[in-house]
Design a protein around this motif. Structure first.
Motif, PDB file in Angstrom:
ATOM      1  N   GLU A 137       0.842  -1.191   0.000  1.00 50.54           N
ATOM      2  CA  GLU A 137       0.000   0.000   0.000  1.00 50.54           C
ATOM      3  C   GLU A 137       0.875   1.237   0.000  1.00 50.54           C
ATOM      4  O   GLU A 137       2.030   1.207   0.430  1.00 50.54           O
ATOM      5  N   GLY A 138       0.315   2.297  -0.526  1.00 56.65           N
ATOM      6  CA  GLY A 138       1.008   3.564  -0.559  1.00 56.65           C
ATOM      7  C   GLY A 138       0.119   4.640  -1.140  1.00 56.65           C
ATOM      8  O   GLY A 138      -0.985   4.372  -1.602  1.00 56.65           O
ATOM      9  N   ASP A 139       0.622   5.846  -1.109  1.00 51.64           N
ATOM     10  CA  ASP A 139      -0.141   7.005  -1.574  1.00 51.64           C
ATOM     11  C   ASP A 139       0.444   7.551  -2.860  1.00 51.64           C
ATOM     12  O   ASP A 139       1.641   7.425  -3.119  1.00 51.64           O
ATOM     13  N   SER A 140      -0.421   8.176  -3.628  1.00 50.28           N
ATOM     14  CA  SER A 140      -0.007   8.790  -4.883  1.00 50.28           C
ATOM     15  C   SER A 140      -0.912   9.983  -5.168  1.00 50.28           C
ATOM     16  O   SER A 140      -2.111   9.921  -4.932  1.00 50.28           O
ATOM     17  N   GLU A 141      -0.318  11.035  -5.670  1.00 49.90           N
ATOM     18  CA  GLU A 141      -1.106  12.189  -6.122  1.00 49.90           C
ATOM     19  C   GLU A 141      -1.106  12.207  -7.642  1.00 49.90           C
ATOM     20  O   GLU A 141      -0.133  11.773  -8.287  1.00 49.90           O
ATOM     21  N   VAL A 142      -2.185  12.717  -8.196  1.00 48.83           N
ATOM     22  CA  VAL A 142      -2.334  12.761  -9.650  1.00 48.83           C
ATOM     23  C   VAL A 142      -3.045  14.058 -10.033  1.00 48.83           C
ATOM     24  O   VAL A 142      -3.911  14.544  -9.299  1.00 48.83           O
ATOM     25  N   LEU A 143      -2.628  14.636 -11.160  1.00 46.46           N
ATOM     26  CA  LEU A 143      -3.340  15.781 -11.733  1.00 46.46           C
ATOM     27  C   LEU A 143      -4.435  15.255 -12.641  1.00 46.46           C
ATOM     28  O   LEU A 143      -4.203  14.357 -13.459  1.00 46.46           O
ATOM     29  N   VAL A 144      -5.632  15.834 -12.501  1.00 49.79           N
ATOM     30  CA  VAL A 144      -6.799  15.380 -13.246  1.00 49.79           C
ATOM     31  C   VAL A 144      -7.514  16.590 -13.834  1.00 49.79           C
ATOM     32  O   VAL A 144      -7.619  17.634 -13.186  1.00 49.79           O
ATOM     33  N   LEU A 145      -8.016  16.437 -15.045  1.00 44.45           N
ATOM     34  CA  LEU A 145      -8.800  17.496 -15.677  1.00 44.45           C
ATOM     35  C   LEU A 145     -10.131  17.696 -14.967  1.00 44.45           C
ATOM     36  O   LEU A 145     -10.714  16.750 -14.440  1.00 44.45           O
ATOM     37  N   THR A 146     -10.612  18.918 -14.986  1.00 45.61           N
ATOM     38  CA  THR A 146     -11.997  19.204 -14.618  1.00 45.61           C
ATOM     39  C   THR A 146     -12.846  18.988 -15.869  1.00 45.61           C
ATOM     40  O   THR A 146     -12.316  18.841 -16.981  1.00 45.61           O
ATOM     41  N   CYS A 147     -14.145  19.006 -15.721  1.00 48.35           N
ATOM     42  CA  CYS A 147     -15.023  18.909 -16.894  1.00 48.35           C
ATOM     43  C   CYS A 147     -14.753  20.062 -17.862  1.00 48.35           C
ATOM     44  O   CYS A 147     -14.692  19.867 -19.069  1.00 48.35           O
ATOM     45  N   GLU A 148     -14.563  21.255 -17.319  1.00 46.64           N
ATOM     46  CA  GLU A 148     -14.262  22.429 -18.153  1.00 46.64           C
ATOM     47  C   GLU A 148     -12.917  22.256 -18.851  1.00 46.64           C
ATOM     48  O   GLU A 148     -12.773  22.581 -20.031  1.00 46.64           O
ATOM     49  N   GLY A 149     -11.939  21.754 -18.146  1.00 41.91           N
ATOM     50  CA  GLY A 149     -10.625  21.506 -18.743  1.00 41.91           C
ATOM     51  C   GLY A 149     -10.701  20.492 -19.877  1.00 41.91           C
ATOM     52  O   GLY A 149     -10.054  20.649 -20.913  1.00 41.91           O
ATOM     53  N   ALA A 150     -11.516  19.460 -19.701  1.00 45.09           N
ATOM     54  CA  ALA A 150     -11.697  18.449 -20.754  1.00 45.09           C
ATOM     55  C   ALA A 150     -12.392  19.072 -21.968  1.00 45.09           C
ATOM     56  O   ALA A 150     -12.031  18.784 -23.113  1.00 45.09           O
ATOM     57  N   ARG A 151     -13.382  19.931 -21.713  1.00 43.36           N
ATOM     58  CA  ARG A 151     -14.094  20.600 -22.813  1.00 43.36           C
ATOM     59  C   ARG A 151     -13.139  21.489 -23.596  1.00 43.36           C
ATOM     60  O   ARG A 151     -13.100  21.460 -24.827  1.00 43.36           O
ATOM     61  N   GLN A 152     -12.311  22.262 -22.888  1.00 42.92           N
ATOM     62  CA  GLN A 152     -11.342  23.136 -23.550  1.00 42.92           C
ATOM     63  C   GLN A 152     -10.318  22.327 -24.336  1.00 42.92           C
ATOM     64  O   GLN A 152      -9.946  22.704 -25.448  1.00 42.92           O
ATOM     65  N   GLN A 153      -9.888  21.216 -23.785  1.00 44.07           N
ATOM     66  CA  GLN A 153      -8.923  20.354 -24.452  1.00 44.07           C
ATOM     67  C   GLN A 153      -9.517  19.776 -25.740  1.00 44.07           C
ATOM     68  O   GLN A 153      -8.859  19.726 -26.782  1.00 44.07           O
ATOM     69  N   ALA A 154     -10.781  19.370 -25.690  1.00 44.39           N
ATOM     70  CA  ALA A 154     -11.448  18.821 -26.865  1.00 44.39           C
ATOM     71  C   ALA A 154     -11.609  19.898 -27.949  1.00 44.39           C
ATOM     72  O   ALA A 154     -11.407  19.618 -29.136  1.00 44.39           O
ATOM     73  N   GLN A 155     -11.945  21.107 -27.537  1.00 47.14           N
ATOM     74  CA  GLN A 155     -12.070  22.211 -28.504  1.00 47.14           C
ATOM     75  C   GLN A 155     -10.760  22.514 -29.160  1.00 47.14           C
ATOM     76  O   GLN A 155     -10.676  22.749 -30.371  1.00 47.14           O
ATOM     77  N   ALA A 156      -9.682  22.532 -28.394  1.00 46.99           N
ATOM     78  CA  ALA A 156      -8.358  22.810 -28.937  1.00 46.99           C
ATOM     79  C   ALA A 156      -7.930  21.727 -29.935  1.00 46.99           C
ATOM     80  O   ALA A 156      -7.305  22.021 -30.937  1.00 46.99           O
ATOM     81  N   ALA A 157      -8.297  20.485 -29.655  1.00 48.76           N
ATOM     82  CA  ALA A 157      -7.943  19.380 -30.548  1.00 48.76           C
ATOM     83  C   ALA A 157      -8.691  19.460 -31.867  1.00 48.76           C
ATOM     84  O   ALA A 157      -8.186  19.024 -32.902  1.00 48.76           O
TER      85      ALA A 157
END
Length: 159
Positions: A137-157
């Motif tokens: 067992e152990g801990d991990s941090e991760v960066l995750v998109l918000t819904c808005e971030g995903a929408r902006q990423q899709a528009q940019a693509a």
């Protein structure tokens, strides 16, 4: 399960993967990939005289299995940006050929980022064996998109 975004997570949530039984091939292939041929992994006669009585699967293979099982959950399929690291990883039980393992993932913290496009999740990984014992067992941090971030990423693509 569909991909989840920062807003979909809350502390205390748990996700459980399917199981995976480790084989002799897994042990050998990981030795080949990592170059770790320590006798506890590679020499059956040596390992027979240890307190375990048999060869052990590499501890770092357990970490790799956790990340693979995490992918199988699908919750970070389109939302993950980057894993930031592992902390306080503990090897609590030996992993043996023939053990069936599964991942239990717990969300510890949810922190919105300043941009509104992403945020950080604190997570606890627990790799459990077929007896329900925590092998690692152990801990991990991760960066995750918000819904808005995903929408902006899709528009940019699409541009």
């Amino acid at each position: 399960m569909p991909s989840l975004y920062l807003e979909d997570f809350q502390p205390g949530q748990r996700f459980t993967s399917g199981g995976r039984t480790l084989t002799e091939t897994d042990l050998t292939m990981f030795s080949m990939l990592s170059g770790d041929w320590n006798p506890i992994h590679a020499d059956a006669e040596f390992a027979r005289h240890t307190r375990y009585g048999q060869r052990l699967v590499h501890g770092t293979l357990g970490i790799a299995l956790c990340t693979g099982m995490l992918h199988q959950l699908g919750i970070f399929e389109h939302s993950v940006i980057a894993m930031l690291g592992l902390r306080q990883w503990e090897f609590k039980q030996p992993i043996l050929v023939g053990d069936t393992l599964h991942l239990e993932l717990e969300i510890l913290t949810v922190e919105a980022g300043k941009s509104g496009r992403s945020g950080k999740l604190g997570r606890r990984f627990r790799l459990l064996n077929q007896r329900g014992e925590v092998a690692q067992e152990g801990d991990s941090e991760v960066l995750v998109l918000t819904c808005e971030g995903a929408r902006q990423q899709a528009q940019a693509a699409q541009s």
